[in-house]
Every structure is written in structure tokens, then in C-alpha cells.
Design a protein around this motif. Sequence first.
Motif, PDB file in Angstrom:
ATOM      1  N   SER A  87     -18.356 -13.539 -24.601  1.00 41.65           N
ATOM      2  CA  SER A  87     -18.863 -13.533 -23.232  1.00 41.65           C
ATOM      3  C   SER A  87     -18.588 -14.806 -22.458  1.00 41.65           C
ATOM      4  O   SER A  87     -18.792 -14.847 -21.252  1.00 41.65           O
ATOM      5  N   PHE A  88     -18.163 -15.862 -23.137  1.00 50.48           N
ATOM      6  CA  PHE A  88     -17.829 -17.093 -22.421  1.00 50.48           C
ATOM      7  C   PHE A  88     -16.854 -17.887 -23.258  1.00 50.48           C
ATOM      8  O   PHE A  88     -16.641 -17.599 -24.444  1.00 50.48           O
ATOM      9  N   ASP A  89     -16.240 -18.918 -22.654  1.00 54.79           N
ATOM     10  CA  ASP A  89     -15.253 -19.702 -23.376  1.00 54.79           C
ATOM     11  C   ASP A  89     -15.884 -20.389 -24.589  1.00 54.79           C
ATOM     12  O   ASP A  89     -17.010 -20.872 -24.526  1.00 54.79           O
ATOM     13  N   SER A  91     -16.885 -23.123 -27.154  1.00 56.88           N
ATOM     14  CA  SER A  91     -17.241 -24.491 -26.804  1.00 56.88           C
ATOM     15  C   SER A  91     -17.517 -25.319 -28.046  1.00 56.88           C
ATOM     16  O   SER A  91     -17.910 -24.784 -29.089  1.00 56.88           O
TER      17      SER A  91
ATOM     18  N   GLN B  63     -22.633 -23.207 -19.391  1.00 64.97           N
ATOM     19  CA  GLN B  63     -21.478 -22.803 -20.202  1.00 64.97           C
ATOM     20  C   GLN B  63     -21.338 -21.288 -20.236  1.00 64.97           C
ATOM     21  O   GLN B  63     -20.237 -20.742 -20.173  1.00 64.97           O
ATOM     22  N   GLU B  64     -22.481 -20.616 -20.362  1.00 63.82           N
ATOM     23  CA  GLU B  64     -22.442 -19.157 -20.449  1.00 63.82           C
ATOM     24  C   GLU B  64     -22.155 -18.515 -19.092  1.00 63.82           C
ATOM     25  O   GLU B  64     -21.602 -17.416 -19.029  1.00 63.82           O
ATOM     26  N   ASN B  67     -17.174 -18.651 -15.381  1.00 59.03           N
ATOM     27  CA  ASN B  67     -16.072 -17.761 -15.733  1.00 59.03           C
ATOM     28  C   ASN B  67     -15.141 -18.468 -16.704  1.00 59.03           C
ATOM     29  O   ASN B  67     -15.173 -19.694 -16.834  1.00 59.03           O
ATOM     30  N   SER B  68     -14.304 -17.696 -17.386  1.00 61.39           N
ATOM     31  CA  SER B  68     -13.371 -18.299 -18.338  1.00 61.39           C
ATOM     32  C   SER B  68     -12.415 -19.244 -17.611  1.00 61.39           C
ATOM     33  O   SER B  68     -12.213 -19.141 -16.397  1.00 61.39           O
ATOM     34  N   ILE B  69     -11.831 -20.158 -18.375  1.00 58.61           N
ATOM     35  CA  ILE B  69     -10.865 -21.086 -17.791  1.00 58.61           C
ATOM     36  C   ILE B  69      -9.716 -20.314 -17.137  1.00 58.61           C
ATOM     37  O   ILE B  69      -9.244 -20.666 -16.050  1.00 58.61           O
ATOM     38  N   GLN B  70      -9.277 -19.234 -17.796  1.00 61.95           N
ATOM     39  CA  GLN B  70      -8.190 -18.434 -17.231  1.00 61.95           C
ATOM     40  C   GLN B  70      -8.570 -17.868 -15.865  1.00 61.95           C
ATOM     41  O   GLN B  70      -7.789 -17.918 -14.904  1.00 61.95           O
TER      42      GLN B  70
END
Lengths: 186, 102
Positions: A87-89, A91, B63-64, B67-70
Motif C-alpha cells: 500500500s505504500f513505498d 521504507s 509514509q503511508e 503516493n508512490s515515488i513513481q
Amino acid sequence: MAGSLIKVDEFTISSAVASIILGGGSSGSSGANVSIDSTYDVYLFTTTNSDVSVDNSNILLRVTKTSDNSADTTANYDNAYKLLSPSFDFSNQANTNMTSFQHLGGSGTGTNESGVATAYLFNWANTNEYSFMTWETNIYNQTPALFSAKGGQVHTVAQSNNGIQILMNTGNLTSGTFTIYGLRKF
Amino acid sequence: MAIKTIAQFRTEATSEIESAKPMFAQVNNQRREFTDSEYTQAIEDLAQSKLDTQDNGYKSARQEAYNSIQDQLDMQYWDSVNSTTTWADHIAQVKSDNPKPS
């Protein structure tokens, strides 16, 4: 190789509790009165299907001291790990001087929410070395989804430890099986 | 939101642990109520957990929420093409939704 993992201690929760201990001699939850000691060089600690009473609560770990079978509550727990989720990058996470190890953070109470984990324990009973664990966990949490942590933790005190306490930051453990195995020497 | 001190969190934790009593530990094949020292430790653990959430919870929440880095790179590209502020708006929204305690 058959027989390489020797079960040392195990406890399955049948009534909600806020603290259990694997190994730990007479403080142990199972009543087996066993300890992590020099019998094995490495121990495997597993957590299966853990559930909690308070949503988004954290299952934590502490070493128990060989000297008196009590949990070490001093601020000497460090870790570094990668937190993975769809759901997220992903880390990088790191903490120093905590009063416990992290284990299954963000455990939930929803349907099918549960946690599993494996950790290999090194130097636990060695009075001259810090106690290390390599550590992998998976939690299914309905919102957002799977959380996985992979990394290492260290208790930065050179002392002999004989067990591992599983505790909560709040609420109770309502189910789960916790086991330690010794890795057989050949 | 005003920042709370560890003393205030200890007061909160004491109240919550009192409400949660009895709490149990499994020792030597018996489920027994916490000792006084275990209750004291549980209060301290809960207070420290609350303090950590206050001081650092916004970081994991951000962090959650990002959005993604992409996706952020894609936002920046299209912002440059269209002279929009989608990416900056997204970052600002996440920060606003998850404020640093002060």
C-alpha cells in the motif's frame, strides 16, 4: 536433515493474557521450567496466528535475564529493518534505546487479521556478547493490507538471557502459539 | 494540538490500566493477575508508547499517505507539462492531514 529443530518450549494462548514468557526457567508460561542456554548455539522463535484485544496495538518482546528470570525493561533495545507493504513505498526503519524489541506492530482485531513471525536468536545465553535476533514478520491488516518487516534487533547488554517475554503495549493477546526451538548441533 | 508531557501520559496510562484491570500474566502454567510491579511496568510501557506515537506517529502516517515515488514523478512530469501543482498539492495535503506535533 531430520531432527534438526528441537522444540524447547511452546505456549498456546487459551485465555487472554498481557504477558507470556518462553524459556525463562520458573517464570516460563508453559510450566516446563526450561531456559535458553548453551545447549544450542542458535534458537528459532516462531509466532503463529497471533491476535489481540485492542485494534492497532503492538506485540513487543523483551529478553529475560538468566540471573533472576525477569524481563529486562531497561532502554537497551535497538533495531533496523525494512518495512514492506503493497500500500505504500517500502521504507527503512531504525530505532535505538527502546525499552523493548518490536515484534508485530499494528496488530488488529478485524476478521482474518493476524500475525506470524520467525526470529533466530543468537548469543542469548552468552555473558560476553550482546543478544541478537534476525527477524521477519507478517501482519495481515484489513486497512490497508499486508505489512511485513524484515531486519535485525539487538539487546545491547552483555549478559546471559534465558528466555523471551511476549507482551503488549496495550490490551491483551487473545490467541496465538509461541514456540522456541533449538538448532541441533552436529 | 498541545504536546503532552510524559507525566501527563503516565496519568492517562494509569487511568487506562486501572480500567483494564485485572490484567493477567501466564507464569509456570498458571494464569495469574499482574503483580504490583507488573502493573507499574505496564503503566510505564503504555505511557512511553503514547509518547512515541505523539512524537513520531505523524511520520509513519505520512509514509503511508504519500503516493508512490513513481506516481509522484508522474505528477511532477505532468505538472511541468500542464503548469499545474498536483504534486505540491498532494504533498501539502498529506502534511496537513498528518501534522507534526507542536
